[in-house]
Scaffold this motif. Structure first.
Motif, mmCIF file in Angstrom:
data_model
loop_
_atom_site.group_PDB
_atom_site.id
_atom_site.type_symbol
_atom_site.label_atom_id
_atom_site.label_comp_id
_atom_site.label_asym_id
_atom_site.label_seq_id
_atom_site.Cartn_x
_atom_site.Cartn_y
_atom_site.Cartn_z
ATOM 1 N N UNK B 28 48.296 -2.746 -56.537
ATOM 2 C CA UNK B 28 47.859 -3.090 -57.557
ATOM 3 C C UNK B 28 49.088 -3.848 -58.593
ATOM 4 N N UNK B 29 48.735 -4.885 -59.689
ATOM 5 C CA UNK B 29 50.134 -5.155 -60.134
ATOM 6 C C UNK B 29 49.197 -5.368 -62.143
ATOM 7 N N UNK B 30 49.004 -4.164 -62.521
ATOM 8 C CA UNK B 30 48.256 -4.343 -63.559
ATOM 9 C C UNK B 30 46.926 -4.759 -63.561
ATOM 10 N N UNK B 31 46.612 -5.050 -62.584
ATOM 11 C CA UNK B 31 44.794 -5.091 -61.883
ATOM 12 C C UNK B 31 45.012 -4.377 -60.693
ATOM 13 N N UNK B 32 43.388 -3.632 -60.097
ATOM 14 C CA UNK B 32 43.612 -3.112 -58.859
ATOM 15 C C UNK B 32 44.987 -2.133 -59.168
ATOM 16 N N UNK B 33 44.687 -1.323 -60.357
ATOM 17 C CA UNK B 33 45.717 -0.280 -60.336
ATOM 18 C C UNK B 33 44.823 0.963 -59.356
ATOM 19 N N UNK B 34 44.808 1.204 -59.078
ATOM 20 C CA UNK B 34 43.831 2.435 -58.152
ATOM 21 C C UNK B 34 43.715 3.965 -59.324
ATOM 22 N N UNK B 35 43.647 3.851 -60.450
ATOM 23 C CA UNK B 35 43.951 5.357 -61.151
ATOM 24 C C UNK B 35 42.922 6.308 -60.753
ATOM 25 N N UNK B 36 41.921 6.404 -59.408
ATOM 26 C CA UNK B 36 40.601 6.864 -59.395
ATOM 27 C C UNK B 36 42.203 8.052 -58.031
ATOM 28 N N UNK B 37 43.414 6.980 -57.463
ATOM 29 C CA UNK B 37 44.034 8.411 -56.967
ATOM 30 C C UNK B 37 45.117 7.986 -57.199
ATOM 31 N N UNK B 38 45.146 8.212 -58.010
ATOM 32 C CA UNK B 38 46.666 9.090 -59.250
ATOM 33 C C UNK B 38 45.448 10.303 -59.742
ATOM 34 N N UNK B 39 44.456 10.388 -59.620
ATOM 35 C CA UNK B 39 44.024 11.175 -60.606
ATOM 36 C C UNK B 39 43.328 12.678 -58.942
ATOM 37 N N UNK B 40 43.612 11.914 -57.673
ATOM 38 C CA UNK B 40 42.642 12.974 -57.123
ATOM 39 C C UNK B 40 44.372 13.629 -56.396
ATOM 40 N N UNK B 41 45.448 12.928 -56.751
ATOM 41 C CA UNK B 41 46.817 13.297 -55.864
ATOM 42 C C UNK B 41 46.898 14.392 -57.427
ATOM 43 N N UNK B 42 46.800 14.165 -58.357
ATOM 44 C CA UNK B 42 47.038 15.099 -59.436
ATOM 45 C C UNK B 42 45.822 16.924 -59.330
ATOM 46 N N UNK B 43 44.855 16.171 -58.890
ATOM 47 C CA UNK B 43 44.098 17.456 -59.054
ATOM 48 C C UNK B 43 44.651 17.500 -57.786
ATOM 49 N N UNK B 44 44.935 17.560 -56.782
ATOM 50 C CA UNK B 44 45.966 18.295 -55.023
ATOM 51 C C UNK B 44 46.601 18.729 -55.594
ATOM 52 N N UNK B 45 47.444 19.164 -56.952
ATOM 53 C CA UNK B 45 48.735 19.060 -56.926
ATOM 54 C C UNK B 45 50.120 18.836 -56.153
ATOM 55 N N UNK B 46 50.055 17.656 -55.576
ATOM 56 C CA UNK B 46 50.538 16.860 -54.774
ATOM 57 C C UNK B 46 52.466 16.486 -55.999
ATOM 58 N N UNK B 47 53.481 16.985 -55.374
ATOM 59 C CA UNK B 47 54.597 16.906 -56.401
ATOM 60 C C UNK B 47 55.167 15.760 -54.769
ATOM 61 N N UNK B 48 56.885 15.901 -55.562
ATOM 62 C CA UNK B 48 58.032 15.586 -55.038
ATOM 63 C C UNK B 48 58.158 13.790 -54.208
ATOM 64 N N UNK B 49 57.066 13.101 -54.681
ATOM 65 C CA UNK B 49 56.152 11.397 -54.053
ATOM 66 C C UNK B 49 57.782 10.976 -54.574
ATOM 67 N N UNK B 50 58.025 9.864 -54.018
ATOM 68 C CA UNK B 50 58.661 8.365 -53.821
ATOM 69 C C UNK B 50 57.329 7.273 -54.051
ATOM 70 N N UNK B 51 57.965 7.498 -54.755
ATOM 71 C CA UNK B 51 56.780 5.993 -55.267
ATOM 72 C C UNK B 51 57.135 4.696 -55.383
ATOM 73 N N UNK B 52 56.773 3.751 -54.964
ATOM 74 C CA UNK B 52 57.113 1.982 -55.042
ATOM 75 C C UNK B 52 55.807 2.039 -55.354
ATOM 76 N N UNK B 53 55.855 1.116 -56.600
ATOM 77 C CA UNK B 53 54.859 -0.049 -56.908
ATOM 78 C C UNK B 53 55.757 -0.907 -57.742
#
Lengths: 261, 307
Positions: B28-53
């Motif tokens: 995604x580039x300010x379109x097709x940005x997957x907020x649903x995925x970000x929410x799910x990552x937070x809900x599952x308590x996932x941490x210490x990611x290296x994110x490339x975007x």
């Protein structure tokens, strides 16, 4: 008023029939003003791959706001837009929002203060480095405050005429590229003959030498008498700009204080 | 087609593939940005990611504020409606709350790095960036950019970017068919390059359509099934950004997010309410209300007319 004059002055730079790489934010309004006030026809290319050649009803909040896509010429990718169009030298002009700009036309859209410990963190480059590396770049700054015009920016996001003491041509930037103008609420600056720094060549009516001296962090005027005065826009042009700003406001644009009132 | 592509629910996809400490490309580039995925990552308590975007936006701002990101490679990050500050990003960079390691490339260099990764090459010539802060400042990628002498012109020094080849990428697309053929119906920004660069590709799609619809517009295909590891169908998965052909960005939501997250306390309350306070993306959408979503919808017949 000075914001409207700034948009009008910048829009006048867009060449009829040209290809213009349009950066995010004020450049999008500049392109709209060029169509509505001056009736210019030109191609707008955006870094995400959108290519358009006409006005949309609504003011898009960014190039990724596809409410302006319905009559697009092309939906390409970034590689095509940034390199196969801009990098290849197909653009007559690139218009870039410049939150902080220095005497050499270097733009900082990354940070206020030191990079590692910024006082204010800004958005960062996106394609701003490419616009300055490959484009004949018109810089647009809406701020009046001196902090937007230091002698030297703390962080070069977009390369100007002289970068870190070296002329851009010596650093490998293609010849014929770089800043061609800086439009500010006070007037238009252009590179001097030696392409070392930006000097005020046109001012808006009512702008005083003291105001210029207090705003720019370098001696931005050679001889005051040589600075031309940009003719005041007529009522019709101002009304069209006002209408654009009203459309922008209804799509949540944060406009300068003087416009908001 | 003999490959392992499978359909999963979004929670299942995230728990199976995205682990704490992982490196994750987010499409995604300010379109097709997957907020649903970000929410799910937070809900599952996932941490210490290296994110490339490529373009940060609310998705990355939210992940930073929720403490899910340790390292971040981006070309820019903001809330482009307004524009309005990305408050969590600013708190992290200005005050170290929470601390992140930030690395940056210009958008052009970023796409060239993905092209190298996608081609299996070690590096790629890119934008001349000599003298810029982006060239000079390095954090966790000390060798992100370099210069080489051109083998064809010894007088010429060329800026090169190291290949970006993330082990895993997750992308929002408009639609897929049962075989995993994925389409985006508008500009693609760096999507094709990024999909090629990622070793494994996960997709979230608005819907599964008949393969005849896909085949009526083959030029819109960004990935075919053999390139795809798994697909989750998540309507309005890119809300509040655009998914061209399906819906427009929700301008007001961008400001609501900015206002709600302006303080650390506000951010916590927002996440507790909007993210952890719902079971899944469906419930998040239900709270927004059908009327609000219908107001964004732009489904155009031209994408579905099968000649």
């Amino acid at each position: 008023m000075s914001f409207a004059r700034m948009l009008l002055r910048a829009a006048a730079e867009i060449p009829e029939g040209g290809v213009v790489f349009v950066g995010f934010h004020w450049p999008m309004l500049v392109a709209r003003v060029a169509r509505r006030v001056y009736g210019r026809r030109f191609l707008e290319v955006y870094e995400n791959g959108v290519v358009v050649d006409r006005l949309s009803e609504e003011v898009p909040t960014s190039p990724c706001d596809f409410r302006f896509m319905d009559s697009a010429v092309a939906a390409l990718g970034s590689m095509e837009a940034l390199y196969l169009v801009l990098g290849r030298g197909r653009c007559d002009l690139a218009i870039l929002d410049a939150p902080i700009v220095d005497r050499h036309g270097n733009v900082d859209s990354t940070c206020v203060g030191p990079y590692r410990h910024p006082r204010v963190r800004l958005a960062g480059s996106g394609g701003a480095a490419e616009l300055g590396a490959f484009g004949r770049t018109l810089l647009v700054t809406s701020n009046r405050e001196a902090r937007s015009y230091p002698a030297q920016v703390p962080f070069v996001t977009t390369p100007g005429l002289v970068v870190g003491g070296a002329a851009r041509e010596e650093l490998g930037y293609p010849s014929g590229t770089g800043p061609v103008g800086l439009v500010t609420p006070l007037g238009m600056l252009r590179p001097d003959a030696g392409r070392r720094e930006l000097l005020l060549v046109e001012r808006f009516a009512g702008v005083s030498p003291d105001e210029v001296a207090a705003t720019f962090g370098w001696p931005a005027v050679g001889r005051w008498d040589d600075v031309a005065v940009w003719p005041e826009p007529d009522a019709e042009a101002l009304a069209l700009v006002d209408d654009e700003l009203a459309r922008a406001r209804s799509n949540f644009y944060r406009l300068p204080e003087e416009v908001v009132g | 087609m003999r490959h392992g592509m499978r359909f999963l629910s979004l929670p299942e996809m995230v728990s199976r593939y995205v682990h704490s400490g992982a490196t994750l490309y987010i499409g995604g580039f300010a379109f097709d940005d997957p907020l649903a995925v970000a929410h799910e990552i937070v809900r599952q308590g996932i941490r210490d990611l290296t994110v490339i975007k490529s373009s940060g936006g609310i998705v990355v701002d939210l992940l930073i504020g929720a403490g899910a990101i340790r390292r971040l490679l981006v070309s820019h990050l903001w809330n482009s409606v307004g524009p309005t500050p990305a408050h969590a990003f600013r708190r992290a960079v200005e005050r170290g709350q929470p601390p992140i390691e930030l690395e940056e490339l210009s958008y052009g260099a970023f796409t060239c790095g993905l092209l190298a990764g996608g081609m299996g090459l070690p590096f790629m010539p890119t934008t001349p960036l000599m003298g810029t802060g982006t060239f000079g400042e390095r954090t966790f990628l000390p060798d992100k950019l370099a210069t080489v002498r051109s083998p064809f012109d010894p007088a010429s020094e060329v800026v090169v970017v190291k290949a970006i080849a993330p082990p895993l990428g997750i992308f929002h697309v408009a639609r897929v068919d049962r075989e995993g053929t994925a389409q985006i119906l508008g500009p693609v920004a760096e999507t094709r390059l990024a999909m090629a660069a990622c070793q494994r590709v996960l997709l979230i799609a608005e819907e599964v359509v008949d393969t005849a619809a896909i085949r009526s517009r083959p030029e819109c295909t960004v990935a075919f099934g053999a390139q795809v590891e798994a697909v989750a169908v998540v309507p309005f998965g890119a809300f509040p950004t655009d998914c061209h052909g399906y819906y427009r960005r929700d301008l007001a939501y961008h400001l609501e997010y900015a206002q709600a997250t302006a303080s650390p306390e506000g951010f916590e309350a927002y996440v507790a309410r909007e993210v952890r306070g719902v079971a899944d993306h469906g419930e998040f959408l239900a709270r927004l209300g059908a009327e609000r979503l219908a107001g964004l919808a732009t489904r155009q017949e031209r994408w579905w007319s099968v000649a």
